[in-house]
Scaffold this motif. Structure first.
Motif, PDB file in Angstrom:
ATOM      1  N   PRO A  33     -49.290 -72.819  18.691  1.00 52.65           N
ATOM      2  CA  PRO A  33     -49.623 -71.684  19.546  1.00 52.65           C
ATOM      3  C   PRO A  33     -50.606 -70.728  18.859  1.00 52.65           C
ATOM      4  O   PRO A  33     -51.484 -70.172  19.501  1.00 52.65           O
ATOM      5  CB  PRO A  33     -48.276 -71.001  19.794  1.00 52.65           C
ATOM      6  CG  PRO A  33     -47.273 -72.091  19.626  1.00 52.65           C
ATOM      7  CD  PRO A  33     -47.848 -72.994  18.564  1.00 52.65           C
ATOM      8  N   ARG A  34     -50.469 -70.579  17.556  1.00 52.26           N
ATOM      9  CA  ARG A  34     -51.377 -69.692  16.821  1.00 52.26           C
ATOM     10  C   ARG A  34     -52.817 -70.194  16.911  1.00 52.26           C
ATOM     11  O   ARG A  34     -53.748 -69.403  17.096  1.00 52.26           O
ATOM     12  CB  ARG A  34     -50.945 -69.589  15.364  1.00 52.26           C
ATOM     13  CG  ARG A  34     -51.843 -68.674  14.560  1.00 52.26           C
ATOM     14  CD  ARG A  34     -51.463 -68.673  13.086  1.00 52.26           C
ATOM     15  NE  ARG A  34     -52.394 -67.855  12.350  1.00 52.26           N
ATOM     16  CZ  ARG A  34     -52.072 -66.723  11.725  1.00 52.26           C
ATOM     17  NH1 ARG A  34     -50.836 -66.296  11.720  1.00 52.26           N
ATOM     18  NH2 ARG A  34     -52.984 -66.037  11.091  1.00 52.26           N
ATOM     19  N   GLU A  35     -53.026 -71.515  16.771  1.00 51.58           N
ATOM     20  CA  GLU A  35     -54.373 -72.073  16.862  1.00 51.58           C
ATOM     21  C   GLU A  35     -54.986 -71.799  18.239  1.00 51.58           C
ATOM     22  O   GLU A  35     -56.155 -71.440  18.342  1.00 51.58           O
ATOM     23  CB  GLU A  35     -54.351 -73.588  16.620  1.00 51.58           C
ATOM     24  CG  GLU A  35     -54.046 -73.988  15.196  1.00 51.58           C
ATOM     25  CD  GLU A  35     -53.901 -75.484  15.063  1.00 51.58           C
ATOM     26  OE1 GLU A  35     -54.923 -76.143  14.804  1.00 51.58           O
ATOM     27  OE2 GLU A  35     -52.768 -75.982  15.222  1.00 51.58           O
ATOM     28  N   VAL A  36     -54.187 -71.963  19.265  1.00 52.79           N
ATOM     29  CA  VAL A  36     -54.670 -71.710  20.632  1.00 52.79           C
ATOM     30  C   VAL A  36     -55.044 -70.244  20.776  1.00 52.79           C
ATOM     31  O   VAL A  36     -56.111 -69.899  21.291  1.00 52.79           O
ATOM     32  CB  VAL A  36     -53.601 -72.101  21.675  1.00 52.79           C
ATOM     33  CG1 VAL A  36     -54.014 -71.676  23.074  1.00 52.79           C
ATOM     34  CG2 VAL A  36     -53.319 -73.594  21.615  1.00 52.79           C
ATOM     35  N   ARG A  37     -54.154 -69.367  20.299  1.00 50.72           N
ATOM     36  CA  ARG A  37     -54.393 -67.922  20.415  1.00 50.72           C
ATOM     37  C   ARG A  37     -55.630 -67.499  19.644  1.00 50.72           C
ATOM     38  O   ARG A  37     -56.461 -66.737  20.154  1.00 50.72           O
ATOM     39  CB  ARG A  37     -53.156 -67.156  19.912  1.00 50.72           C
ATOM     40  CG  ARG A  37     -53.273 -65.653  20.029  1.00 50.72           C
ATOM     41  CD  ARG A  37     -52.020 -64.953  19.554  1.00 50.72           C
ATOM     42  NE  ARG A  37     -51.738 -65.155  18.160  1.00 50.72           N
ATOM     43  CZ  ARG A  37     -52.358 -64.519  17.166  1.00 50.72           C
ATOM     44  NH1 ARG A  37     -53.312 -63.656  17.421  1.00 50.72           N
ATOM     45  NH2 ARG A  37     -52.032 -64.747  15.908  1.00 50.72           N
ATOM     46  N   ARG A  59     -43.475 -63.922  19.611  1.00 51.22           N
ATOM     47  CA  ARG A  59     -43.392 -64.199  18.171  1.00 51.22           C
ATOM     48  C   ARG A  59     -42.254 -65.169  17.866  1.00 51.22           C
ATOM     49  O   ARG A  59     -42.403 -66.080  17.051  1.00 51.22           O
ATOM     50  CB  ARG A  59     -43.207 -62.904  17.391  1.00 51.22           C
ATOM     51  CG  ARG A  59     -44.454 -62.068  17.347  1.00 51.22           C
ATOM     52  CD  ARG A  59     -44.232 -60.766  16.609  1.00 51.22           C
ATOM     53  NE  ARG A  59     -45.439 -59.964  16.647  1.00 51.22           N
ATOM     54  CZ  ARG A  59     -45.443 -58.637  16.635  1.00 51.22           C
ATOM     55  NH1 ARG A  59     -44.308 -57.963  16.542  1.00 51.22           N
ATOM     56  NH2 ARG A  59     -46.575 -57.979  16.693  1.00 51.22           N
ATOM     57  N   LYS A  60     -41.115 -64.983  18.531  1.00 48.95           N
ATOM     58  CA  LYS A  60     -39.984 -65.895  18.310  1.00 48.95           C
ATOM     59  C   LYS A  60     -40.333 -67.297  18.796  1.00 48.95           C
ATOM     60  O   LYS A  60     -40.036 -68.282  18.128  1.00 48.95           O
ATOM     61  CB  LYS A  60     -38.746 -65.379  19.033  1.00 48.95           C
ATOM     62  CG  LYS A  60     -38.152 -64.146  18.405  1.00 48.95           C
ATOM     63  CD  LYS A  60     -37.008 -63.605  19.227  1.00 48.95           C
ATOM     64  CE  LYS A  60     -36.535 -62.276  18.682  1.00 48.95           C
ATOM     65  NZ  LYS A  60     -35.521 -61.659  19.555  1.00 48.95           N
ATOM     66  N   TRP A  61     -40.936 -67.393  19.955  1.00 54.65           N
ATOM     67  CA  TRP A  61     -41.289 -68.689  20.543  1.00 54.65           C
ATOM     68  C   TRP A  61     -42.327 -69.415  19.697  1.00 54.65           C
ATOM     69  O   TRP A  61     -42.208 -70.610  19.442  1.00 54.65           O
ATOM     70  CB  TRP A  61     -41.803 -68.495  21.968  1.00 54.65           C
ATOM     71  CG  TRP A  61     -42.358 -69.750  22.559  1.00 54.65           C
ATOM     72  CD1 TRP A  61     -41.659 -70.773  23.103  1.00 54.65           C
ATOM     73  CD2 TRP A  61     -43.743 -70.106  22.652  1.00 54.65           C
ATOM     74  NE1 TRP A  61     -42.524 -71.758  23.527  1.00 54.65           N
ATOM     75  CE2 TRP A  61     -43.811 -71.373  23.258  1.00 54.65           C
ATOM     76  CE3 TRP A  61     -44.926 -69.482  22.265  1.00 54.65           C
ATOM     77  CZ2 TRP A  61     -45.018 -72.020  23.500  1.00 54.65           C
ATOM     78  CZ3 TRP A  61     -46.127 -70.137  22.519  1.00 54.65           C
ATOM     79  CH2 TRP A  61     -46.152 -71.388  23.132  1.00 54.65           C
ATOM     80  N   SER A  62     -43.342 -68.686  19.247  1.00 58.35           N
ATOM     81  CA  SER A  62     -44.465 -69.313  18.541  1.00 58.35           C
ATOM     82  C   SER A  62     -44.197 -69.483  17.047  1.00 58.35           C
ATOM     83  O   SER A  62     -44.914 -70.219  16.381  1.00 58.35           O
ATOM     84  CB  SER A  62     -45.730 -68.484  18.722  1.00 58.35           C
ATOM     85  OG  SER A  62     -45.625 -67.245  18.046  1.00 58.35           O
ATOM     86  N   GLY A  63     -43.208 -68.773  16.532  1.00 62.77           N
ATOM     87  CA  GLY A  63     -42.942 -68.830  15.105  1.00 62.77           C
ATOM     88  C   GLY A  63     -43.853 -67.938  14.297  1.00 62.77           C
ATOM     89  O   GLY A  63     -43.888 -68.030  13.073  1.00 62.77           O
ATOM     90  N   GLU A  64     -44.616 -67.081  14.979  1.00 58.90           N
ATOM     91  CA  GLU A  64     -45.531 -66.168  14.287  1.00 58.90           C
ATOM     92  C   GLU A  64     -44.808 -64.877  13.946  1.00 58.90           C
ATOM     93  O   GLU A  64     -43.955 -64.412  14.675  1.00 58.90           O
ATOM     94  CB  GLU A  64     -46.737 -65.827  15.166  1.00 58.90           C
ATOM     95  CG  GLU A  64     -47.699 -66.968  15.364  1.00 58.90           C
ATOM     96  CD  GLU A  64     -48.963 -66.500  16.049  1.00 58.90           C
ATOM     97  OE1 GLU A  64     -49.638 -65.606  15.523  1.00 58.90           O
ATOM     98  OE2 GLU A  64     -49.262 -67.033  17.132  1.00 58.90           O
ATOM     99  N   ARG A  65     -45.218 -64.286  12.865  1.00 59.78           N
ATOM    100  CA  ARG A  65     -44.723 -62.962  12.499  1.00 59.78           C
ATOM    101  C   ARG A  65     -45.735 -61.934  12.973  1.00 59.78           C
ATOM    102  O   ARG A  65     -46.808 -62.281  13.438  1.00 59.78           O
ATOM    103  CB  ARG A  65     -44.531 -62.855  10.999  1.00 59.78           C
ATOM    104  CG  ARG A  65     -43.482 -63.808  10.516  1.00 59.78           C
ATOM    105  CD  ARG A  65     -43.297 -63.676   9.020  1.00 59.78           C
ATOM    106  NE  ARG A  65     -42.355 -64.683   8.586  1.00 59.78           N
ATOM    107  CZ  ARG A  65     -41.276 -64.400   7.872  1.00 59.78           C
ATOM    108  NH1 ARG A  65     -41.044 -63.187   7.481  1.00 59.78           N
ATOM    109  NH2 ARG A  65     -40.463 -65.357   7.520  1.00 59.78           N
ATOM    110  N   ALA A  66     -45.407 -60.679  12.808  1.00 63.12           N
ATOM    111  CA  ALA A  66     -46.314 -59.599  13.210  1.00 63.12           C
ATOM    112  C   ALA A  66     -47.646 -59.754  12.490  1.00 63.12           C
ATOM    113  O   ALA A  66     -47.696 -60.078  11.306  1.00 63.12           O
ATOM    114  CB  ALA A  66     -45.702 -58.239  12.875  1.00 63.12           C
ATOM    115  N   ALA A  67     -48.707 -59.547  13.243  1.00 62.16           N
ATOM    116  CA  ALA A  67     -50.049 -59.697  12.651  1.00 62.16           C
ATOM    117  C   ALA A  67     -50.572 -58.372  12.164  1.00 62.16           C
ATOM    118  O   ALA A  67     -50.270 -57.342  12.633  1.00 62.16           O
ATOM    119  CB  ALA A  67     -51.017 -60.277  13.678  1.00 62.16           C
TER     120      ALA A  67
END
Length: 67
Positions: A33-37, A59-67
């Motif tokens: 998801p991060r690559e798409v975003r 963030r929970k769904w994508s596994g990303e933390r706060a940017a």
């Protein structure tokens, strides 16, 4: 007929042919998801809004933390 309608019919015909074993499967390389975003040049907040969810939910769904 619209291009969307033609594309939909074609994709369903391809799916049916594949189910019958007539065509090989097309395997796509997984993306995160991060690559798409990042490719869409969106912030986490913008992506969350597009997906209809909260930023914390995104963030929970994508596994990303706060940017």
């Amino acid at each position: 007929m619209s291009t969307f309608g033609e594309d939909l019919i074609q994709s369903l015909n391809e799916a049916l042919a594949h189910a019958k074993g007539e065509n090989p499967a097309i395997v796509h390389t997984p993306v995160t998801p991060r690559e798409v975003r990042k490719q869409a040049k969106l912030t986490q907040a913008q992506m969350a809004a597009l997906m209809g969810m909260s930023v914390s939910g995104y963030r929970k769904w994508s596994g990303e933390r706060a940017a």
